[in-house]
Design a protein around this motif. Structure first.
Motif, PDB file in Angstrom:
ATOM      1  N   ASP A 142       0.740  -1.161  -0.074  1.00  0.00           N
ATOM      2  CA  ASP A 142       0.059   0.011  -0.059  1.00  0.00           C
ATOM      3  C   ASP A 142       0.825   1.258  -0.068  1.00  0.00           C
ATOM      4  O   ASP A 142       0.292   2.472  -0.455  1.00  0.00           O
ATOM      5  N   ASN A 143       1.864   1.225   0.481  1.00  0.00           N
ATOM      6  CA  ASN A 143       3.088   2.434   0.566  1.00  0.00           C
ATOM      7  C   ASN A 143       3.461   2.518  -0.977  1.00  0.00           C
ATOM      8  O   ASN A 143       3.816   3.619  -1.288  1.00  0.00           O
ATOM      9  N   LEU A 144       4.106   1.376  -1.184  1.00  0.00           N
ATOM     10  CA  LEU A 144       4.865   1.179  -2.452  1.00  0.00           C
ATOM     11  C   LEU A 144       4.026   1.431  -3.831  1.00  0.00           C
ATOM     12  O   LEU A 144       4.411   2.164  -4.866  1.00  0.00           O
ATOM     13  N   PHE A 145       2.866   0.728  -3.805  1.00  0.00           N
ATOM     14  CA  PHE A 145       1.993   0.741  -5.084  1.00  0.00           C
ATOM     15  C   PHE A 145       0.647   0.831  -4.342  1.00  0.00           C
ATOM     16  O   PHE A 145      -0.062  -0.221  -4.397  1.00  0.00           O
ATOM     17  N   LEU A 174       7.922  -9.737  -1.323  1.00  0.00           N
ATOM     18  CA  LEU A 174       6.672  -8.876  -1.885  1.00  0.00           C
ATOM     19  C   LEU A 174       6.481  -9.303  -3.100  1.00  0.00           C
ATOM     20  O   LEU A 174       7.581  -8.768  -4.089  1.00  0.00           O
ATOM     21  N   THR A 175       5.514 -10.072  -3.676  1.00  0.00           N
ATOM     22  CA  THR A 175       5.115 -10.136  -4.934  1.00  0.00           C
ATOM     23  C   THR A 175       3.951  -9.555  -5.435  1.00  0.00           C
ATOM     24  O   THR A 175       2.903  -9.753  -4.672  1.00  0.00           O
ATOM     25  N   VAL A 176       3.748  -8.716  -6.456  1.00  0.00           N
ATOM     26  CA  VAL A 176       2.809  -7.888  -6.846  1.00  0.00           C
ATOM     27  C   VAL A 176       2.613  -8.099  -8.214  1.00  0.00           C
ATOM     28  O   VAL A 176       3.253  -8.018  -9.170  1.00  0.00           O
ATOM     29  N   SER A 177       1.206  -8.551  -8.701  1.00  0.00           N
ATOM     30  CA  SER A 177       0.708  -8.746  -9.969  1.00  0.00           C
ATOM     31  C   SER A 177       0.394  -7.185 -10.728  1.00  0.00           C
ATOM     32  O   SER A 177      -0.453  -6.469 -10.003  1.00  0.00           O
TER      33      SER A 177
END
Length: 287
Positions: free
Chosen positions: A109-112, A157-160
């Motif tokens: 939430d802070n990064l993306f 942390l892995t984000v799609s």
């Protein structure tokens, strides 16, 4: 002596017949006339009730301005909040987010922020599902390899992501280490087997590994940035996986194929990978 038709002037009148200023005792009237004129210029007197009213108005204006201008993370317009449609579509999350008090925590939430698209190098993408935790072995396509077992990895942390203007899926994995030298060694280890880090889909499920040695999604970008490692890769498709397997099972789902995977489609994949790799590494350049 007067002639016919003339009027005898009375005391205090001038020759033109208008009353003039009197001297002597008549001078006492002058301050009174000046006071009346001054009172008319001062306007209405400030009463206690009127003062209270002005104070109430000032408080309402100040409070209203604070509410409107108070920023909220992820707002399109500061203070007005995200749109109703975006607030109801919360991306799925697998794992436990780090505490917000951790200044180096890998907090999505802070990064993306979910309501704010990521935009870098002319490419724009929206965040989808998230996987996070402290066991870095969970990011591997084949966990029996244990590439990160003794690497010193502290959290992942892995984000799609889904391209806004292109039917491209991207997967970004961030790994945190204790120092830069440890991160650099881990990056070298992962470069030996570039497909070792799993690709997650919008619903946080793992996509199957690329087969046949081809690279329809292009080679992943593996970068050591400060004491972090970023692994970014992209594949052709849209945000709706065709399978219905349970999240977390490797090979449970596959992204919908797209005819744009050839020609200009491959340049789109490379553009997405470069842009998201850059966006993922920016917060850690000076760490």
């Amino acid at each position: 002596m007067t002639t016919q038709g003339e009027r005898t002037p009375t005391p205090g009148e001038g020759q033109d017949g208008r009353a003039g200023l009197r001297t002597g005792g008549g001078a006492e009237d002058t301050p009174a006339a000046g006071s009346a004129g001054t009172a008319r210029r001062r306007g209405p007197r400030l009463t206690p009730r009127r003062a209270v009213g002005w104070v109430v108005v000032a408080v309402v204006v100040v409070a209203g301005g604070w509410v409107i201008t108070r920023p909220t993370p992820g707002d399109y317009i500061p203070g007005l909040g995200p749109s109703k449609a975006d607030s109801t579509r919360t991306p799925p999350v697998v794992g436990t987010p780090p505490p917000t008090t951790d200044p180096e925590g890998l907090n999505a939430d802070n990064l993306f922020p979910a309501q704010r698209p990521v935009e870098a190098i002319g490419y724009k993408a929206r965040r989808n599902g998230i996987r996070q935790g402290k066991d870095c072995g969970e990011v591997l396509q084949d966990r029996t390899q244990e590439l990160l077992k003794d690497s010193g990895c502290q959290a992942y942390l892995t984000v799609s992501f889904t391209g806004v203007d292109h039917p491209v899926l991207s997967s970004v994995t961030l790994l945190r280490f204790a120092d830069q030298s440890t991160a650099a060694r881990a990056a070298d280890t992962l470069r030996v087997k570039p497909g070792a880090v799993a690709f997650i889909l919008a619903d946080t499920a793992f996509a199957p590994a690329q087969s046949g040695g081809g690279k329809p999604g292009g080679e992943p970008r593996i970068e050591a940035v400060g004491h972090y490692v970023t692994v970014t890769s992209s594949r052709a498709g849209d945000a709706r996986p065709t399978g219905s397997g349970s999240p977390g099972a490797p090979g449970a789902t596959t992204p919908t194929s797209s005819s744009s995977a050839t020609g200009s489609g491959e340049s789109n994949l490379d553009e997405a990978t470069r842009a998201l790799s850059y966006a993922a590494g920016q917060p850690f350049v000076w760490m």
